[in-house]
Scaffold this active site. Structure first.
Site, short mmCIF file in Angstrom:
data_model
loop_
_atom_site.label_atom_id
_atom_site.label_comp_id
_atom_site.label_asym_id
_atom_site.label_seq_id
_atom_site.Cartn_x
_atom_site.Cartn_y
_atom_site.Cartn_z
N CYS A 79 -10.92 45.38 44.01
CA CYS A 79 -11.94 45.05 44.93
C CYS A 79 -13.01 43.96 45.05
O CYS A 79 -13.20 43.51 46.34
CB CYS A 79 -13.02 46.46 44.72
N ARG A 137 -4.54 46.20 32.87
CA ARG A 137 -5.62 46.61 32.01
C ARG A 137 -5.26 46.99 30.60
O ARG A 137 -4.07 47.09 30.32
CB ARG A 137 -5.91 48.12 32.59
N GLN A 139 -1.16 49.10 42.84
CA GLN A 139 -1.97 50.23 43.43
C GLN A 139 -1.91 49.85 44.87
O GLN A 139 -1.97 48.82 45.50
CB GLN A 139 -3.41 50.32 43.04
N ASP A 163 -3.83 49.89 47.14
CA ASP A 163 -5.42 49.69 47.29
C ASP A 163 -6.02 49.34 48.59
O ASP A 163 -5.32 48.52 49.17
CB ASP A 163 -5.75 48.84 46.28
N HIS A 189 -9.84 49.11 50.79
CA HIS A 189 -11.38 49.05 50.86
C HIS A 189 -11.86 49.19 52.34
O HIS A 189 -11.43 48.17 53.20
CB HIS A 189 -11.79 47.73 50.21
N LYS A 198 -16.46 59.93 43.30
CA LYS A 198 -15.34 59.71 43.88
C LYS A 198 -14.94 61.38 44.12
O LYS A 198 -15.28 61.88 43.44
CB LYS A 198 -14.52 58.94 42.92
N HIS A 229 -13.80 52.65 48.44
CA HIS A 229 -12.64 52.34 47.53
C HIS A 229 -11.49 53.59 47.65
O HIS A 229 -12.05 54.67 47.63
CB HIS A 229 -12.68 52.32 46.20
#
Length: 608
Positions: A286, A315, A333, A335, A337, A416, A462
């Site tokens: 992000c 991570r 991911q 991912d 936004h 979320k 997100h």
């Protein structure tokens, strides 16, 4: 008759979700009592319930063996026959500390020291066994009928690798014998489908400790499966107006301070230093996407902006929680936004949910929705959290989408909606997620020029659809038991010659299938045809193309389907077109099985 009715009421109670938890909690205590009677030097840690079962952690002089589990099971059965009443008592924390110190239970003492603000703590006793516990429990140990101890694993006290390693015994229990039997059948099926086992057998991937735990080495077939998923994802995102972006793998720590990750997520990150400056390896995509938004002046006419990245993140996960592809340290991911106007927010949320619905239908997954609210450790104002939560609930309720609430499990920057998919064994997996964020756009000072000519702050969503590609691949492997639909199969067909005499023709057939866009191998080994067919079946290849003298002379092939058996002698071009149609339609194998944990029926997986 009255007694039978009372027993029926108790059975119905125990089969409810609340009753099952009580049953399994008591099972953990009975197991702990059995362990203490058999191994008096053992020290007790904790024994909670988990989904479909329970466990208890013990500090032991030596690891438990399978023979120990048999002995513990026998002693548990004896404790059940003793029919101990389960009695609740209360003590002050100080009294409880003295009580457990006298019983040489240091882990219980440590737990009680965390409860010193409580006026009283509760204890549960059955015979001579007493444990610290909030309860509730069954009124009598005789009510525990159908249980099974499953396995032993290591676990650090309180999940911290700096603490002692304990022995954790897992078990399960049910109100009905049928429930236990069906659950054990499901566990056996799950073992066969374990993605780590199938990953080795199908030559998809490996985790090599020389490289490092939680880091995946994709073999060609595994890389092909991932490549197919990535291509599918890219096409689906482009159809829905997403713009591709790519962020760097490391960003200066100043960026992570702005985002809040440095203060709220630092223990899960890796850091390095370049020319005296600290950099963080990205655990999330992000911040880079927000910097891209910030790179130029934006107008309300530009919104919504949907930035998409197949972003690899890292991570810091503890060794004890790593698990095949499901829990890793490096993963990718899908991912995105979405930056939007307030009036666009509900529509964008619904757009993501529709996206999830369409994709899950392709893979044959049913799903449920779960709303997670503000956690204790979070950033942002109460007003922003209230607005974000309201936006999610309003979108769900306006479109009459059923959901459950998971209190306090939101991201640190916003609430979320998690999408939980169900696999062929009825297990639930969290993959897709939608997070509504008013806070990070403010921290990064994101602005757009409004219709009124003044600056405004965009709202950001997100979201991921498949989530971690590694995790989704693990779910796919287990869901299909490695028998991927033709469109997903790394190898879609294999040409098998009967003797060396047909090698040249077999190579020509393979070339035609490859040129048509069908991923095809040639098994030219000097082995019997039956052996080659069995090998192809073990590798779960969808189509076997057999060529012998008859096929070579007629310029045809004999086609064998993994799922439908022998299809006969066929024309090459028509066979190619039939397979291409199956690929294009993304058909699901008809024998994908759904085994219900609590049921007795096995039925075909429903699609859509």
């Amino acid at each position: 008759m009255e007694n039978t009715t009372e027993k029926e009421k108790i059975r119905i109670l125990l089969e409810s979700p609340e009753g099952e938890e009580i049953l399994r909690h008591t099972s953990a205590h009975v197991m702990a009592q059995a362990v203490k009677e058999l191994f008096p030097e053992t020290r007790l840690a904790i024994g909670p319930t988990i989904e479909n079962g329970f466990y208890y952690d013990f500090d032991t002089a030596r690891p438990f063996t399978p023979e120990d589990l048999d002995k513990i099971t026998e002693r548990m059965q004896e404790i059940v026959r003793r029919a101990y009443p389960v009695v609740r008592t209360e003590m002050s924390p100080d009294e409880a500390i003295v009580f457990f110190e006298q019983r040489h239970e240091p882990y219980k003492v440590e737990l009680i020291r965390d409860l010193m603000e409580e006026s009283m703590v509760s204890l549960y006793a059955q015979g001579d066994f007493v444990d610290l516990c909030r309860g509730p429990h069954l009124p009598n140990t005789s009510m525990l009928k159908h249980f099974k101890l499953l396995n032993v694993a290591g676990a650090y006290w309180r999940g911290d690798e700096r603490n002692p390693m304990l022995q954790r015994i897992y078990g399960t229990s049910f109100a009905r014998k049928e429930g236990l039997q069906n659950h054990l059948k499901m566990l056996e099926e799950a073992k066969k489908r374990d993605h780590r086992k199938l990953g080795r057998e199908l030559d998809l991937f490996e985790i090599n400790e020389t490289v490092g735990g939680g880091l995946i080495l994709y073999h060609p077939k595994g890389a092909m499966l991932r490549w197919i998923l990535e291509d599918f994802e890219k096409a689906e995102h482009l159809k829905r107006g997403y713009l591709p972006v790519i962020g760097p793998q490391i960003l200066k720590s100043d960026v992570w301070r702005i985002s809040g990750h440095y203060d709220y997520y630092k223990e899960n990150m890796y850091f390095t230093e370049i020319e005296g400056k600290e950099y963080g390896i990205k655990p999330m995509n992000c911040p880079a996407h927000m910097m891209i938004f910030q790179s130029k002046t934006r107008s309300y006419r530009d919104l919504p902006l949907r930035f998409f990245e197949l972003g690899t993140v890292h991570r810091h996960e503890k060794t004890g929680v790593l698990h095949g592809l499901l829990r890793v340290r490096g993963f990718t991911q899908d991912d995105a936004h979405i930056f939007c106007l307030p009036e666009q927010l509900t529509g964008e949320i619904i757009g993501v949910i529709d996206f999830v619905r369409d994709v899950m239908k392709v893979f044959g997954f049913e799903y449920t929705l779960e709303l997670s609210t503000r956690p204790e450790k979070s950033i942002g104002s109460d007003e922003d959290w209230d607005r974000a939560t309201l936006a999610l609930t309003s979108a769900l309720e306006e479109h009459r989408l059923a959901y459950t609430i998971n209190e306090g499990d939101g991201a640190f920057y916003g609430p979320k909606v998690d999408v939980k998919i169900k696999d062929a064994l009825g297990r639930s997996w969290q993959c897709a997620t939608i997070q509504c964020d008013f806070t990070l756009p403010e921290r990064f000072k994101l602005r757009y020029a409004g219709q009124d000519g003044s600056e405004h702050r965009p709202i950001m969503l997100h979201r991921v659809i498949l989530g971690s590609l590694e995790r989704f691949m693990a779910v796919l492997i287990e869901h299909f038991a490695g028998k991927f639909p033709v469109w997903l199969a790394p190898v879609q067909a294999v040409v098998i010659n009967i003797t060396d005499k047909q090698l040249s023709y077999a190579a020509e057939v393979k070339e035609k299938f490859v040129k048509a866009g069908i991923r095809t191998d040639l098994d030219a080994r000097n082995e019997k045809m039956g052996y080659k067919i069995r090998e192809a079946q073990i590798q779960k290849i969808p189509y076997m193309i057999i060529v012998g003298d008859r096929e070579m002379e007629s310029l045809k092939i004999s086609l064998r389907s993994r799922d439908r058996g022998d299809l006969g002698t066929l024309n090459i071009e028509s066979s190619i077109q039939d397979i291409l149609k199956e690929i294009e339609e993304k058909r699901i194998p008809e024998d994908t099985m759904e085994i219900k944990d609590q049921g007795t029926k096995i039925k075909k997986q429903k699609i859509g």
